[in-house]
Design a protein around this motif. Structure first.
Motif, PDB file in Angstrom:
ATOM      1  N   THR A  94      54.689  15.204 -85.163  1.00 25.79           N
ATOM      2  CA  THR A  94      53.646  15.554 -85.768  1.00 25.79           C
ATOM      3  C   THR A  94      52.724  14.122 -85.891  1.00 25.79           C
ATOM      4  O   THR A  94      53.301  13.029 -86.119  1.00 25.79           O
ATOM      5  CB  THR A  94      53.500  16.511 -86.950  1.00 25.79           C
ATOM      6  OG1 THR A  94      54.112  15.725 -87.909  1.00 25.79           O
ATOM      7  CG2 THR A  94      54.187  17.728 -86.855  1.00 25.79           C
ATOM      8  N   LEU A  95      51.550  14.216 -86.423  1.00 24.20           N
ATOM      9  CA  LEU A  95      50.941  12.991 -86.853  1.00 24.20           C
ATOM     10  C   LEU A  95      50.041  13.169 -87.997  1.00 24.20           C
ATOM     11  O   LEU A  95      49.474  14.171 -88.374  1.00 24.20           O
ATOM     12  CB  LEU A  95      49.821  12.608 -85.909  1.00 24.20           C
ATOM     13  CG  LEU A  95      50.005  11.438 -84.709  1.00 24.20           C
ATOM     14  CD1 LEU A  95      48.883  11.508 -83.717  1.00 24.20           C
ATOM     15  CD2 LEU A  95      50.469  10.249 -85.273  1.00 24.20           C
ATOM     16  N   LEU A  96      50.085  12.087 -88.793  1.00 24.72           N
ATOM     17  CA  LEU A  96      49.225  12.219 -89.989  1.00 24.72           C
ATOM     18  C   LEU A  96      48.788  10.671 -90.191  1.00 24.72           C
ATOM     19  O   LEU A  96      49.407   9.457 -90.025  1.00 24.72           O
ATOM     20  CB  LEU A  96      50.397  12.048 -91.230  1.00 24.72           C
ATOM     21  CG  LEU A  96      49.701  12.219 -92.818  1.00 24.72           C
ATOM     22  CD1 LEU A  96      48.816  13.380 -92.818  1.00 24.72           C
ATOM     23  CD2 LEU A  96      50.871  12.337 -93.971  1.00 24.72           C
ATOM     24  N   VAL A  97      47.306  10.779 -90.148  1.00 19.91           N
ATOM     25  CA  VAL A  97      46.520   9.302 -90.349  1.00 19.91           C
ATOM     26  C   VAL A  97      45.686   9.136 -91.394  1.00 19.91           C
ATOM     27  O   VAL A  97      44.993  10.187 -91.746  1.00 19.91           O
ATOM     28  CB  VAL A  97      45.719   9.198 -89.059  1.00 19.91           C
ATOM     29  CG1 VAL A  97      44.915   7.850 -89.180  1.00 19.91           C
ATOM     30  CG2 VAL A  97      46.439   9.418 -87.689  1.00 19.91           C
ATOM     31  N   ASP A 108      49.448  18.762 -84.832  1.00 18.49           N
ATOM     32  CA  ASP A 108      50.778  18.935 -84.598  1.00 18.49           C
ATOM     33  C   ASP A 108      50.901  18.810 -83.118  1.00 18.49           C
ATOM     34  O   ASP A 108      51.472  17.949 -82.450  1.00 18.49           O
ATOM     35  CB  ASP A 108      51.184  20.390 -84.999  1.00 18.49           C
ATOM     36  CG  ASP A 108      52.391  20.922 -84.443  1.00 18.49           C
ATOM     37  OD1 ASP A 108      53.263  20.067 -84.130  1.00 18.49           O
ATOM     38  OD2 ASP A 108      52.783  22.271 -84.756  1.00 18.49           O
ATOM     39  N   ASP A 109      50.037  19.862 -82.059  1.00 19.75           N
ATOM     40  CA  ASP A 109      50.451  19.917 -80.732  1.00 19.75           C
ATOM     41  C   ASP A 109      49.288  19.552 -79.938  1.00 19.75           C
ATOM     42  O   ASP A 109      48.841  20.155 -78.855  1.00 19.75           O
ATOM     43  CB  ASP A 109      50.824  21.166 -80.637  1.00 19.75           C
ATOM     44  CG  ASP A 109      52.317  21.430 -81.057  1.00 19.75           C
ATOM     45  OD1 ASP A 109      53.159  20.494 -81.355  1.00 19.75           O
ATOM     46  OD2 ASP A 109      52.662  22.425 -81.449  1.00 19.75           O
ATOM     47  N   GLY A 110      48.397  18.674 -80.605  1.00 20.47           N
ATOM     48  CA  GLY A 110      46.908  18.439 -79.864  1.00 20.47           C
ATOM     49  C   GLY A 110      47.112  17.497 -78.517  1.00 20.47           C
ATOM     50  O   GLY A 110      46.169  17.500 -77.748  1.00 20.47           O
ATOM     51  N   GLY A 111      48.270  16.980 -78.149  1.00 21.30           N
ATOM     52  CA  GLY A 111      48.224  16.515 -76.894  1.00 21.30           C
ATOM     53  C   GLY A 111      48.809  17.056 -75.880  1.00 21.30           C
ATOM     54  O   GLY A 111      49.159  18.490 -75.918  1.00 21.30           O
ATOM     55  N   ASP A 112      49.610  16.474 -75.098  1.00 20.85           N
ATOM     56  CA  ASP A 112      50.337  17.229 -73.968  1.00 20.85           C
ATOM     57  C   ASP A 112      51.620  17.828 -74.471  1.00 20.85           C
ATOM     58  O   ASP A 112      52.454  17.083 -75.386  1.00 20.85           O
ATOM     59  CB  ASP A 112      50.852  16.387 -72.808  1.00 20.85           C
ATOM     60  CG  ASP A 112      49.652  15.675 -71.821  1.00 20.85           C
ATOM     61  OD1 ASP A 112      48.772  16.415 -72.037  1.00 20.85           O
ATOM     62  OD2 ASP A 112      49.902  14.987 -71.175  1.00 20.85           O
ATOM     63  N   GLY A 113      52.176  19.064 -74.129  1.00 18.33           N
ATOM     64  CA  GLY A 113      53.357  19.772 -74.568  1.00 18.33           C
ATOM     65  C   GLY A 113      53.193  19.909 -76.208  1.00 18.33           C
ATOM     66  O   GLY A 113      52.380  20.511 -76.808  1.00 18.33           O
ATOM     67  N   PRO A 116      51.573  15.157 -80.475  1.00 16.18           N
ATOM     68  CA  PRO A 116      50.535  15.298 -81.356  1.00 16.18           C
ATOM     69  C   PRO A 116      49.234  14.317 -80.934  1.00 16.18           C
ATOM     70  O   PRO A 116      49.668  13.187 -80.237  1.00 16.18           O
ATOM     71  CB  PRO A 116      50.944  15.053 -82.892  1.00 16.18           C
ATOM     72  CG  PRO A 116      52.022  13.904 -82.423  1.00 16.18           C
ATOM     73  CD  PRO A 116      52.587  14.301 -81.405  1.00 16.18           C
ATOM     74  N   LEU A 117      48.095  14.592 -81.316  1.00 11.79           N
ATOM     75  CA  LEU A 117      46.897  13.600 -80.815  1.00 11.79           C
ATOM     76  C   LEU A 117      45.854  13.845 -81.943  1.00 11.79           C
ATOM     77  O   LEU A 117      45.745  14.899 -82.386  1.00 11.79           O
ATOM     78  CB  LEU A 117      46.390  14.146 -79.319  1.00 11.79           C
ATOM     79  CG  LEU A 117      45.525  13.195 -78.967  1.00 11.79           C
ATOM     80  CD1 LEU A 117      46.016  12.007 -78.084  1.00 11.79           C
ATOM     81  CD2 LEU A 117      44.729  13.931 -77.600  1.00 11.79           C
TER      82      LEU A 117
END
Length: 443
Positions: A94-97, A108-113, A116-117
């Protein structure tokens, strides 16, 4: 686990929530200054995901487990481009910015598979602090952080499909494999331009890998991948960390060659490209630990011996740090791949696991009144081996706070140099691990 998508710049979280993440702490894996128009794009860095703090402390919509300090910081001078921050891993991350004005973004899953994005429209200039989380608590995974103005991530839209089965098969190779080189016949080329990965990549490749190697790292330092053909071919390799490598004519003549260091156990996907579109050619792909490529050497050379013995005087493979009592952030963490070709009990009877020759990390410590606690966190079974400033050896297998994690506590720590190895309990089971140095707790 794929659950939901909390989107991008249009759905920023409000600053000032109930936070445990400390964006004022020094980033664990460093920082970079990027100006609009930066190259190469994407900018990438290797990071180990995860931590002990739930990302939901920022917002109930955020997922995963993150560290207290940022993993990485990007000091960005904005221009006319949007900004994409993504992570690529074989695990669920996951990502936190935290942006320049204190606004929070998570995904959580905004990129491929399951990758995260976060996509930021009209980004501001300033500091972006980034945490890469693990969806599951205790899952510390090798991850590639990507920063792009073109919307690219490692493994993203500009990349071929690392999830597809390899067209010409796969093989399991353990360090020390024979025969060396291992060879397989493939046909080069495809309809995808390798330059979609990077402007430095050449040739035309298929979407699916041509060949996959499931490699168990051990006592050798390099892995050489080459292709030999009567035609002009190129190479593209995706390593166990998710890093991409390209070559055109690094071998003999027009043959390509890629040499990998800092080896990790895992899957290596390989594409043999054709320099000219449509020029599909028969090629021999070689994988070697001794620098051999089939067809390049008329006589096989003797296999060199693995690195000799455990050597605490050798430079640490993953670097060093000097810390004084009361250091911040606490814990200090560094990403390491466990294991090696040498038994830990060769230096002290009763020690468990397999370690590298050189130390994995070197700590120079100025002691105070607090204990020094050195531990490791991994989804695999790891061990610890430490040589202290007085030349004494210490080891542990499962003394940490979670699962099979090891830990050593020095209540009356001496000032000086601590050489640290993270071992793998089983030979050849080299795993991504997070080394933790703390005066407060163990992993």
């Amino acid at each position: 686990m794929k659950t939901f998508l909390l989107a991008t710049a249009s759905v920023a979280l409000m600053a000032g929530g109930a936070l445990a993440q400390d964006y004022s702490a020094p980033p664990t894996y460093g920082s970079v200054n990027l100006n609009a128009g930066f190259t190469p794009d994407p900018y990438t860095v290797n990071i180990t995901s995860g931590g002990s703090i739930p990302a939901s402390n920022v917002s109930g919509e955020c997922r995963g487990w993150v560290a207290n300090a940022p993993d990485y910081s990007v000091n960005y001078a904005a221009g006319s481009f949007d900004l994409t921050i993504g992570a690529t891993s074989n695990s669920d991350t996951t990502l936190l910015v935290n942006g320049p004005n204190g606004e929070w973004y998570c995904d959580d899953d905004g990129g491929d598979g399951l990758n995260p994005l976060v996509h930021l429209n009209n980004p501001r200039s300033g500091r972006y602090d980034v945490w890469i989380g693990s969806y599951s608590q205790g899952d510390y995974a090798a991850t590639v952080l990507s920063v792009s103005e073109l919307g690219l991530t490692q493994g993203g839209s500009g990349a071929p499909n690392t999830n597809a089965p390899a067209t010409f098969g796969s093989v399991n190779l353990t360090s020390g494999f024979t025969p060396d080189p291992y060879t397989v016949n493939v046909v080069s080329g495809g309809s995808r331009a390798a330059s979609g990965l990077s402007s430095s990549c050449r040739g035309w490749i298929a979407d699916a890998p041509d060949f996959s190697v499931n490699y168990s790292a051990g006592g050798y330092d390099t892995l050489t991948i080459g292709a030999v053909s009567s035609s002009d071919t190129t190479l593209v390799v995706n390593d166990a960390y998710g890093n991409w490598y390209c070559d055109d004519d690094g071998g003999d003549g027009l043959n390509p060659l890629v040499t990998l260091t800092n080896l990790a156990s895992g899957r290596y996907d390989i594409w043999v490209g054709s320099y000219s579109q449509g020029n599909n050619a028969s090629s021999v792909l070689s994988i070697s630990e001794i620098g051999q490529v089939a067809g390049n050497q008329p006589r096989p050379q003797p296999r060199p011996q693995p690195r000799s013995g455990i050597n605490m005087s050798a430079p640490a493979a993953y670097g060093s740090v000097s810390l004084r009592a009361g250091f911040q952030p606490d814990p200090y963490r560094v990403s390491i791949t466990s294991g090696g070709g040498y038994r830990a009990d060769s230096v002290r009877s009763g020690c468990a696991g397999w370690v590298a020759s050189a130390p994995d990390f070197e700590l120079t410590y100025s002691a105070g009144s607090l204990p020094l606690i050195i531990s490791a966190a991994s989804s695999s079974d790891t061990t610890l081996l430490i040589n202290d400033p007085n030349g004494n050896w210490f080891c542990d297998d499962d003394g940490g706070n979670a699962g099979l994690n090891p830990a050593l506590r020095f209540d009356n720590a001496a000032s000086g140099v601590y050489d640290i190895w993270i071992g793998s309990y089983s030979q050849g089971n080299n795993a991504s691990a997070s080394l933790s140095i703390s005066e407060l707790y163990s992993e």
